[in-house]
Design a protein around this motif. Structure first.
Motif, PDB file in Angstrom:
ATOM      1  N   SER A 166       0.554  -1.327  -0.165  1.00 58.82           N
ATOM      2  CA  SER A 166       0.351   0.273  -0.061  1.00 58.82           C
ATOM      3  C   SER A 166       0.476   1.176  -0.130  1.00 58.82           C
ATOM      4  O   SER A 166       0.645   2.532  -0.239  1.00 58.82           O
ATOM      5  N   ASN A 167       2.257   1.344   0.181  1.00 54.57           N
ATOM      6  CA  ASN A 167       3.017   1.935   0.765  1.00 54.57           C
ATOM      7  C   ASN A 167       3.762   2.417  -0.674  1.00 54.57           C
ATOM      8  O   ASN A 167       5.621   2.874  -0.233  1.00 54.57           O
ATOM      9  N   ALA A 168       3.943   1.058  -1.466  1.00 57.91           N
ATOM     10  CA  ALA A 168       5.305   1.390  -2.460  1.00 57.91           C
ATOM     11  C   ALA A 168       5.605   2.422  -3.299  1.00 57.91           C
ATOM     12  O   ALA A 168       6.669   2.626  -3.462  1.00 57.91           O
ATOM     13  N   ILE A 169       4.556   2.931  -3.539  1.00 59.90           N
ATOM     14  CA  ILE A 169       5.199   4.367  -4.789  1.00 59.90           C
ATOM     15  C   ILE A 169       5.184   5.413  -4.272  1.00 59.90           C
ATOM     16  O   ILE A 169       6.370   6.008  -4.412  1.00 59.90           O
ATOM     17  N   LEU A 170       5.281   5.284  -2.556  1.00 59.11           N
ATOM     18  CA  LEU A 170       5.776   6.162  -1.848  1.00 59.11           C
ATOM     19  C   LEU A 170       7.130   6.176  -1.237  1.00 59.11           C
ATOM     20  O   LEU A 170       7.642   7.442  -1.342  1.00 59.11           O
TER      21      LEU A 170
END
Length: 462
Positions: free
Chosen positions: A399-403
Protein backbone atom coordinates in the motif's frame (compact mmCIF):
# COMPACT_ATOMS: atom_id res chain seq x y z
CA UNK A 1 0.51 28.65 12.91
CA UNK A 2 3.08 26.76 10.89
CA UNK A 3 4.24 26.86 7.29
CA UNK A 4 2.04 23.90 6.32
CA UNK A 5 -1.21 25.54 7.40
CA UNK A 6 -3.91 27.15 5.28
CA UNK A 7 -3.80 30.23 7.51
CA UNK A 8 -0.11 30.75 6.79
CA UNK A 9 -0.28 30.01 3.06
CA UNK A 10 -3.32 32.17 2.27
CA UNK A 11 -3.34 34.89 4.94
CA UNK A 12 -0.12 35.48 6.87
CA UNK A 13 2.43 35.00 4.07
CA UNK A 14 0.65 37.00 1.33
CA UNK A 15 -0.16 39.83 3.74
CA UNK A 16 3.41 39.87 5.07
CA UNK A 17 4.96 39.98 1.60
CA UNK A 18 2.60 42.70 0.43
CA UNK A 19 3.28 44.86 3.48
CA UNK A 20 7.04 44.25 3.35
CA UNK A 21 7.36 45.16 -0.32
CA UNK A 22 5.29 48.33 -0.17
CA UNK A 23 6.78 49.97 2.94
CA UNK A 24 9.85 52.22 2.59
CA UNK A 25 13.24 50.48 2.79
CA UNK A 26 14.18 52.24 6.02
CA UNK A 27 11.38 50.54 7.98
CA UNK A 28 11.41 47.10 6.32
CA UNK A 29 13.39 45.55 9.18
CA UNK A 30 11.02 47.05 11.73
CA UNK A 31 8.04 45.61 9.86
CA UNK A 32 9.72 42.20 9.73
CA UNK A 33 10.29 42.28 13.49
CA UNK A 34 6.60 43.04 14.12
CA UNK A 35 5.55 40.27 11.73
CA UNK A 36 7.95 37.83 13.38
CA UNK A 37 6.69 38.60 16.88
CA UNK A 38 3.11 38.22 15.65
CA UNK A 39 4.00 34.87 14.09
CA UNK A 40 5.57 33.68 17.33
CA UNK A 41 2.72 34.94 19.50
CA UNK A 42 0.22 33.25 17.19
CA UNK A 43 1.89 29.92 18.01
CA UNK A 44 1.91 30.45 21.80
CA UNK A 45 1.48 33.97 23.16
CA UNK A 46 2.22 32.76 26.72
CA UNK A 47 5.94 32.63 25.98
CA UNK A 48 6.30 35.84 24.02
CA UNK A 49 7.54 37.61 27.17
CA UNK A 50 10.18 34.90 27.67
CA UNK A 51 11.43 35.47 24.12
CA UNK A 52 11.52 39.24 24.67
CA UNK A 53 13.40 38.77 27.95
CA UNK A 54 15.94 36.53 26.23
CA UNK A 55 16.47 39.11 23.49
CA UNK A 56 16.80 42.02 25.93
CA UNK A 57 19.15 40.20 28.31
CA UNK A 58 21.54 39.08 25.57
CA UNK A 59 21.48 42.46 23.84
CA UNK A 60 22.60 44.18 27.06
CA UNK A 61 25.05 41.40 27.92
CA UNK A 62 26.78 41.70 24.55
CA UNK A 63 27.08 45.48 24.96
CA UNK A 64 28.78 44.98 28.34
CA UNK A 65 31.11 42.27 27.05
CA UNK A 66 32.04 44.36 24.00
CA UNK A 67 32.72 47.39 26.20
CA UNK A 68 34.90 45.47 28.64
CA UNK A 69 36.96 43.94 25.86
CA UNK A 70 37.49 47.29 24.18
CA UNK A 71 38.73 48.76 27.47
CA UNK A 72 41.08 45.83 28.04
CA UNK A 73 39.17 44.26 30.93
CA UNK A 74 39.55 40.67 29.70
CA UNK A 75 38.66 39.06 33.03
CA UNK A 76 35.42 41.02 33.25
CA UNK A 77 34.59 40.16 29.64
CA UNK A 78 35.22 36.48 30.35
CA UNK A 79 33.09 36.59 33.48
CA UNK A 80 30.38 38.37 31.50
CA UNK A 81 30.24 35.78 28.74
CA UNK A 82 30.25 32.91 31.25
CA UNK A 83 27.36 34.55 33.11
CA UNK A 84 25.41 35.13 29.89
CA UNK A 85 25.88 31.53 28.77
CA UNK A 86 24.84 30.29 32.23
CA UNK A 87 21.63 32.34 32.25
CA UNK A 88 20.67 31.15 28.77
CA UNK A 89 21.35 27.51 29.57
CA UNK A 90 19.50 27.84 32.88
CA UNK A 91 16.38 29.07 31.10
CA UNK A 92 16.62 26.28 28.55
CA UNK A 93 17.32 23.75 31.28
CA UNK A 94 14.38 24.83 33.44
CA UNK A 95 11.82 24.37 30.68
CA UNK A 96 13.35 21.45 28.84
CA UNK A 97 15.25 19.33 31.37
CA UNK A 98 13.96 20.06 34.88
CA UNK A 99 11.36 17.28 34.82
CA UNK A 100 13.88 14.75 33.53
CA UNK A 101 16.55 15.69 36.08
CA UNK A 102 14.15 15.61 39.04
CA UNK A 103 12.77 12.30 37.80
CA UNK A 104 16.24 10.78 38.01
CA UNK A 105 16.28 11.39 41.78
CA UNK A 106 12.69 10.23 42.18
CA UNK A 107 10.94 13.59 42.45
CA UNK A 108 7.69 13.99 40.54
CA UNK A 109 7.48 17.29 38.72
CA UNK A 110 4.94 18.47 36.20
CA UNK A 111 7.04 20.49 33.78
CA UNK A 112 5.41 23.48 32.06
CA UNK A 113 4.82 23.24 28.31
CA UNK A 114 8.04 23.64 26.34
CA UNK A 115 8.19 27.16 24.85
CA UNK A 116 8.05 27.06 21.06
CA UNK A 117 11.48 27.23 19.46
CA UNK A 118 13.40 27.67 22.73
CA UNK A 119 16.13 25.23 21.70
CA UNK A 120 16.68 27.13 18.47
CA UNK A 121 16.48 30.73 19.65
CA UNK A 122 18.63 29.97 22.70
CA UNK A 123 21.42 28.81 20.39
CA UNK A 124 20.79 31.89 18.24
CA UNK A 125 21.33 34.35 21.08
CA UNK A 126 24.30 32.34 22.33
CA UNK A 127 25.84 32.66 18.86
CA UNK A 128 25.43 36.42 19.09
CA UNK A 129 27.02 36.73 22.53
CA UNK A 130 29.87 34.35 21.71
CA UNK A 131 30.60 36.04 18.37
CA UNK A 132 30.93 39.35 20.19
CA UNK A 133 33.19 37.84 22.85
CA UNK A 134 35.45 36.00 20.39
CA UNK A 135 35.66 39.06 18.14
CA UNK A 136 33.97 37.45 15.14
CA UNK A 137 31.62 40.41 14.94
CA UNK A 138 31.02 43.68 16.74
CA UNK A 139 27.93 44.02 18.90
CA UNK A 140 24.80 45.20 17.13
CA UNK A 141 23.79 48.60 18.47
CA UNK A 142 20.77 48.83 16.17
CA UNK A 143 18.17 47.09 18.31
CA UNK A 144 15.84 46.49 15.38
CA UNK A 145 18.54 44.64 13.43
CA UNK A 146 19.37 42.63 16.52
CA UNK A 147 15.73 41.72 17.17
CA UNK A 148 15.33 40.73 13.55
CA UNK A 149 18.32 38.40 13.82
CA UNK A 150 16.81 36.61 16.81
CA UNK A 151 13.12 36.61 15.93
CA UNK A 152 13.04 36.35 12.10
CA UNK A 153 9.96 34.15 11.73
CA UNK A 154 11.16 31.67 9.06
CA UNK A 155 13.88 30.35 11.39
CA UNK A 156 12.83 31.06 14.99
CA UNK A 157 10.73 27.94 15.54
CA UNK A 158 12.88 25.25 13.96
CA UNK A 159 15.99 26.82 12.46
CA UNK A 160 18.25 26.86 10.58
CA UNK A 161 20.44 28.10 13.44
CA UNK A 162 22.11 31.04 11.72
CA UNK A 163 25.36 32.19 13.32
CA UNK A 164 25.41 35.93 13.88
CA UNK A 165 28.68 36.71 12.08
CA UNK A 166 27.38 34.98 8.95
CA UNK A 167 24.27 37.15 8.63
CA UNK A 168 25.27 40.45 10.25
CA UNK A 169 25.74 42.29 6.95
CA UNK A 170 22.34 41.15 5.64
CA UNK A 171 20.61 42.61 8.67
CA UNK A 172 21.73 46.08 7.63
CA UNK A 173 21.49 45.74 3.85
CA UNK A 174 19.96 43.03 1.68
CA UNK A 175 18.89 42.74 -1.93
CA UNK A 176 15.15 42.63 -2.45
CA UNK A 177 14.25 41.61 -5.99
CA UNK A 178 11.66 39.83 -8.09
CA UNK A 179 14.12 37.02 -9.03
CA UNK A 180 14.81 36.51 -5.33
CA UNK A 181 11.09 36.40 -4.60
CA UNK A 182 10.50 33.83 -7.37
CA UNK A 183 13.47 31.72 -6.29
CA UNK A 184 12.19 31.74 -2.73
CA UNK A 185 8.70 30.72 -3.81
CA UNK A 186 10.07 27.77 -5.78
CA UNK A 187 12.16 26.56 -2.83
CA UNK A 188 9.20 27.05 -0.49
CA UNK A 189 7.05 24.87 -2.74
CA UNK A 190 9.73 22.18 -2.87
CA UNK A 191 9.79 22.17 0.93
CA UNK A 192 6.00 22.01 1.07
CA UNK A 193 6.07 19.05 -1.33
CA UNK A 194 8.55 17.24 0.94
CA UNK A 195 6.51 17.91 4.05
CA UNK A 196 2.92 17.60 2.89
CA UNK A 197 3.06 15.00 0.13
CA UNK A 198 5.92 12.78 1.30
CA UNK A 199 6.58 13.23 5.05
CA UNK A 200 2.95 13.42 6.15
CA UNK A 201 1.96 10.33 4.16
CA UNK A 202 4.95 8.42 5.47
CA UNK A 203 3.95 9.58 8.95
CA UNK A 204 0.42 8.25 8.47
CA UNK A 205 1.79 4.88 7.36
CA UNK A 206 4.19 4.75 10.31
CA UNK A 207 1.50 5.73 12.83
CA UNK A 208 -0.74 2.96 11.52
CA UNK A 209 2.08 0.42 11.63
CA UNK A 210 2.92 1.35 15.24
CA UNK A 211 -0.52 0.10 16.26
CA UNK A 212 0.19 -3.40 14.99
CA UNK A 213 1.73 -4.66 18.24
CA UNK A 214 4.02 -7.63 17.76
CA UNK A 215 5.58 -7.65 14.32
CA UNK A 216 7.36 -9.91 11.91
CA UNK A 217 10.99 -8.90 11.40
CA UNK A 218 10.42 -7.29 8.01
CA UNK A 219 7.49 -5.25 9.37
CA UNK A 220 9.69 -3.78 12.11
CA UNK A 221 12.37 -2.98 9.52
CA UNK A 222 9.71 -1.33 7.37
CA UNK A 223 8.58 0.82 10.32
CA UNK A 224 12.15 2.00 10.90
CA UNK A 225 12.40 2.92 7.20
CA UNK A 226 9.06 4.77 7.26
CA UNK A 227 10.12 6.92 10.21
CA UNK A 228 13.66 7.56 8.96
CA UNK A 229 12.37 8.82 5.62
CA UNK A 230 9.57 10.79 7.30
CA UNK A 231 12.02 12.55 9.61
CA UNK A 232 14.29 13.53 6.71
CA UNK A 233 11.54 14.89 4.48
CA UNK A 234 9.78 16.57 7.39
CA UNK A 235 12.85 18.45 8.65
CA UNK A 236 14.53 19.11 5.29
CA UNK A 237 11.13 20.21 3.98
CA UNK A 238 10.84 22.71 6.83
CA UNK A 239 14.39 23.93 6.17
CA UNK A 240 13.69 24.42 2.47
CA UNK A 241 10.53 26.35 3.31
CA UNK A 242 12.42 28.52 5.83
CA UNK A 243 15.28 29.24 3.42
CA UNK A 244 12.78 29.96 0.65
CA UNK A 245 10.91 32.39 2.89
CA UNK A 246 14.21 34.05 3.73
CA UNK A 247 14.88 34.62 0.03
CA UNK A 248 11.44 36.16 -0.43
CA UNK A 249 12.42 38.78 2.16
CA UNK A 250 15.92 39.31 0.77
CA UNK A 251 17.94 37.00 3.06
CA UNK A 252 20.36 34.34 1.81
CA UNK A 253 20.30 31.59 4.42
CA UNK A 254 22.67 28.65 4.00
CA UNK A 255 21.30 25.20 3.21
CA UNK A 256 20.59 22.91 6.15
CA UNK A 257 20.55 19.54 4.36
CA UNK A 258 22.68 18.16 1.53
CA UNK A 259 21.28 14.71 0.66
CA UNK A 260 22.44 13.07 3.93
CA UNK A 261 21.24 9.61 2.90
CA UNK A 262 23.82 9.74 0.11
CA UNK A 263 26.66 10.09 2.63
CA UNK A 264 29.41 7.46 2.49
CA UNK A 265 30.55 7.71 6.13
CA UNK A 266 29.04 8.78 9.44
CA UNK A 267 31.23 11.89 9.49
CA UNK A 268 30.01 12.70 5.97
CA UNK A 269 26.42 12.14 7.10
CA UNK A 270 26.81 14.76 9.81
CA UNK A 271 28.28 17.21 7.35
CA UNK A 272 25.03 16.85 5.39
CA UNK A 273 22.33 16.51 8.10
CA UNK A 274 21.16 19.56 10.10
CA UNK A 275 24.22 21.42 8.88
CA UNK A 276 23.54 24.52 10.94
CA UNK A 277 23.46 22.59 14.24
CA UNK A 278 26.68 20.77 13.38
CA UNK A 279 28.34 24.08 12.48
CA UNK A 280 27.17 25.61 15.78
CA UNK A 281 28.69 22.83 17.88
CA UNK A 282 31.85 22.89 15.76
CA UNK A 283 32.36 26.67 16.08
CA UNK A 284 31.30 27.19 19.70
CA UNK A 285 32.20 23.89 21.41
CA UNK A 286 34.53 21.65 19.39
CA UNK A 287 37.02 24.28 18.19
CA UNK A 288 37.20 26.17 21.54
CA UNK A 289 37.94 22.81 23.22
CA UNK A 290 40.87 22.32 20.85
CA UNK A 291 39.21 20.67 17.87
CA UNK A 292 41.55 18.28 16.09
CA UNK A 293 44.66 20.40 16.66
CA UNK A 294 45.65 18.36 19.67
CA UNK A 295 46.56 14.82 20.68
CA UNK A 296 44.38 11.97 19.52
CA UNK A 297 43.21 11.31 23.07
CA UNK A 298 42.16 14.95 23.47
CA UNK A 299 40.38 14.91 20.10
CA UNK A 300 38.40 11.86 21.20
CA UNK A 301 37.45 13.70 24.39
CA UNK A 302 36.39 16.78 22.39
CA UNK A 303 34.22 14.68 20.08
CA UNK A 304 32.71 12.85 23.07
CA UNK A 305 31.69 16.16 24.69
CA UNK A 306 30.18 17.45 21.45
CA UNK A 307 28.11 14.34 20.84
CA UNK A 308 26.92 14.05 24.42
CA UNK A 309 25.75 17.67 24.22
CA UNK A 310 24.17 17.04 20.81
CA UNK A 311 22.13 14.20 22.25
CA UNK A 312 21.08 16.28 25.25
CA UNK A 313 20.11 19.21 22.99
CA UNK A 314 17.64 17.02 21.14
CA UNK A 315 15.58 16.16 24.20
CA UNK A 316 15.28 15.37 27.88
CA UNK A 317 15.34 11.57 27.95
CA UNK A 318 17.82 8.74 28.11
CA UNK A 319 16.91 7.88 24.52
CA UNK A 320 18.47 11.08 23.21
CA UNK A 321 21.54 10.73 25.43
CA UNK A 322 22.12 7.18 24.18
CA UNK A 323 21.51 8.37 20.62
CA UNK A 324 24.20 11.03 21.06
CA UNK A 325 26.66 8.49 22.49
CA UNK A 326 25.79 6.07 19.67
CA UNK A 327 26.63 8.59 16.96
CA UNK A 328 29.60 9.89 18.90
CA UNK A 329 31.12 6.40 18.94
CA UNK A 330 30.57 6.02 15.21
CA UNK A 331 32.10 9.44 14.45
CA UNK A 332 35.11 8.73 16.68
CA UNK A 333 35.54 5.32 15.09
CA UNK A 334 35.25 6.87 11.65
CA UNK A 335 37.90 9.53 12.31
CA UNK A 336 40.33 7.44 14.34
CA UNK A 337 40.00 3.88 13.03
CA UNK A 338 37.78 3.29 10.00
CA UNK A 339 39.06 6.03 7.68
CA UNK A 340 42.30 4.12 7.08
CA UNK A 341 40.60 1.34 5.13
CA UNK A 342 37.06 2.55 4.29
CA UNK A 343 38.17 4.04 0.95
CA UNK A 344 38.89 0.51 -0.23
CA UNK A 345 35.19 -0.34 0.12
CA UNK A 346 33.02 0.47 -2.94
CA UNK A 347 31.14 3.73 -2.38
CA UNK A 348 27.70 2.11 -2.85
CA UNK A 349 28.33 -0.22 0.10
CA UNK A 350 29.64 2.68 2.20
CA UNK A 351 26.43 4.62 1.47
CA UNK A 352 24.23 1.65 2.38
CA UNK A 353 26.16 1.03 5.60
CA UNK A 354 26.05 4.71 6.63
CA UNK A 355 22.33 4.93 5.92
CA UNK A 356 21.63 1.83 8.01
CA UNK A 357 23.64 3.30 10.90
CA UNK A 358 21.57 6.51 10.71
CA UNK A 359 18.28 4.57 10.41
CA UNK A 360 19.07 2.47 13.48
CA UNK A 361 19.81 5.65 15.42
CA UNK A 362 16.40 7.12 14.64
CA UNK A 363 14.76 4.25 16.55
CA UNK A 364 15.76 6.11 19.73
CA UNK A 365 13.82 9.11 18.40
CA UNK A 366 10.46 7.47 17.77
CA UNK A 367 10.36 5.20 20.83
CA UNK A 368 9.50 6.69 24.26
CA UNK A 369 11.96 4.69 26.37
CA UNK A 370 15.19 2.75 26.02
CA UNK A 371 13.26 -0.47 26.68
CA UNK A 372 10.91 0.31 23.80
CA UNK A 373 13.86 1.15 21.53
CA UNK A 374 15.68 -2.10 22.20
CA UNK A 375 12.36 -3.94 22.01
CA UNK A 376 11.80 -2.57 18.49
CA UNK A 377 15.32 -3.60 17.51
CA UNK A 378 14.66 -7.04 18.94
CA UNK A 379 11.60 -7.44 16.75
CA UNK A 380 13.71 -6.51 13.73
CA UNK A 381 15.80 -9.59 14.48
CA UNK A 382 12.93 -11.96 15.25
CA UNK A 383 12.22 -11.61 18.98
CA UNK A 384 8.45 -11.60 18.33
CA UNK A 385 8.77 -15.09 16.75
CA UNK A 386 6.42 -14.20 13.91
CA UNK A 387 8.88 -15.05 11.20
CA UNK A 388 10.56 -12.70 8.78
CA UNK A 389 7.55 -11.80 6.61
CA UNK A 390 3.78 -12.08 6.99
CA UNK A 391 0.56 -10.65 5.58
CA UNK A 392 0.95 -7.43 7.60
CA UNK A 393 4.31 -6.81 5.97
CA UNK A 394 2.84 -7.36 2.51
CA UNK A 395 -0.02 -4.98 3.24
CA UNK A 396 2.14 -2.08 4.45
CA UNK A 397 4.74 -2.55 1.74
CA UNK A 398 2.18 -2.94 -1.04
CA UNK A 399 0.00 0.00 0.00
CA UNK A 400 3.01 2.32 0.31
CA UNK A 401 5.26 1.05 -2.47
CA UNK A 402 4.85 4.08 -4.74
CA UNK A 403 5.39 6.46 -1.80
CA UNK A 404 8.58 4.62 -0.80
CA UNK A 405 9.93 4.67 -4.36
CA UNK A 406 9.24 8.41 -4.62
CA UNK A 407 10.89 9.04 -1.25
CA UNK A 408 14.03 7.07 -2.11
CA UNK A 409 14.30 8.82 -5.48
CA UNK A 410 14.06 12.22 -3.78
CA UNK A 411 16.77 11.30 -1.26
CA UNK A 412 19.37 11.85 -3.98
CA UNK A 413 20.21 14.74 -6.32
CA UNK A 414 18.95 13.23 -9.58
CA UNK A 415 15.41 14.60 -9.29
CA UNK A 416 16.79 18.10 -8.70
CA UNK A 417 19.13 17.71 -11.66
CA UNK A 418 16.23 16.84 -13.94
CA UNK A 419 14.24 19.83 -12.66
CA UNK A 420 17.21 22.15 -13.16
CA UNK A 421 17.79 20.78 -16.66
CA UNK A 422 14.34 22.04 -17.63
CA UNK A 423 14.56 25.25 -15.64
CA UNK A 424 12.31 28.17 -16.49
CA UNK A 425 15.42 30.16 -17.39
CA UNK A 426 16.14 28.04 -20.49
CA UNK A 427 13.39 29.48 -22.69
CA UNK A 428 9.87 30.87 -22.65
CA UNK A 429 8.51 27.38 -23.25
CA UNK A 430 10.44 26.06 -20.27
CA UNK A 431 9.21 29.00 -18.23
CA UNK A 432 5.59 28.19 -19.02
CA UNK A 433 6.06 24.50 -18.22
CA UNK A 434 7.85 25.34 -14.95
CA UNK A 435 5.10 27.70 -13.82
CA UNK A 436 2.45 25.09 -14.66
CA UNK A 437 4.33 22.36 -12.77
CA UNK A 438 4.87 24.49 -9.67
CA UNK A 439 1.22 25.58 -9.74
CA UNK A 440 0.12 21.94 -9.97
CA UNK A 441 2.45 21.09 -7.07
CA UNK A 442 0.93 23.88 -4.99
CA UNK A 443 -2.61 22.68 -5.75
CA UNK A 444 -1.72 19.10 -4.80
CA UNK A 445 -0.16 20.26 -1.52
CA UNK A 446 -3.13 22.45 -0.61
CA UNK A 447 -5.57 19.67 -1.49
CA UNK A 448 -3.68 17.28 0.74
CA UNK A 449 -3.59 19.84 3.58
CA UNK A 450 -7.35 20.30 3.34
CA UNK A 451 -8.16 16.59 3.06
CA UNK A 452 -5.92 15.43 5.91
CA UNK A 453 -5.71 16.45 9.53
CA UNK A 454 -3.05 18.96 10.59
CA UNK A 455 0.43 17.50 11.07
CA UNK A 456 3.05 19.47 12.99
CA UNK A 457 6.74 19.35 12.14
CA UNK A 458 8.63 16.62 14.03
CA UNK A 459 11.57 18.77 15.14
CA UNK A 460 9.27 21.15 17.03
CA UNK A 461 9.46 18.74 19.99
CA UNK A 462 13.24 18.53 19.86
Amino acid sequence: MTFNSITFAFIFLPASLLLYYIVPRRIKSFVLVLLSLLFYAWGDIRYLLLLLFSMAFNYLAALEIHGWRNRGFEEKAKAGVISAVAVNLALLGFYKYMGFLLGIVGIRYQAPPLPIGISFYTFTVLSYVLDVYFGKASCERNIISYMLYVSFFPKIIQGPIVEYHKIKDQLAEREISVPGLCSGMRLFLVGMFKKVLIADNLGAAFASLQGVGKMASATAWLGMIFYSLQLYFDFSGYSDMAIGLGRMFGFRLEKNFDYPYMADSVSDFWRRWHISLGAWFRDYVYIPLGGNRCSQARQIMNLSVVWLLTGIWHGASWNFIVWGIYHGLWVIGDKVFFSKFMNRVPRLFRIIGTTLIAFFGWIFFFTPTLGAAFGWMGQMFGSARLGFWNATTSYYLGSNAILLILAFLCCGPNVSRVVNAYSYEKSKVHAGISVACYLLLFILCISNMIANSYSSFLYVRF
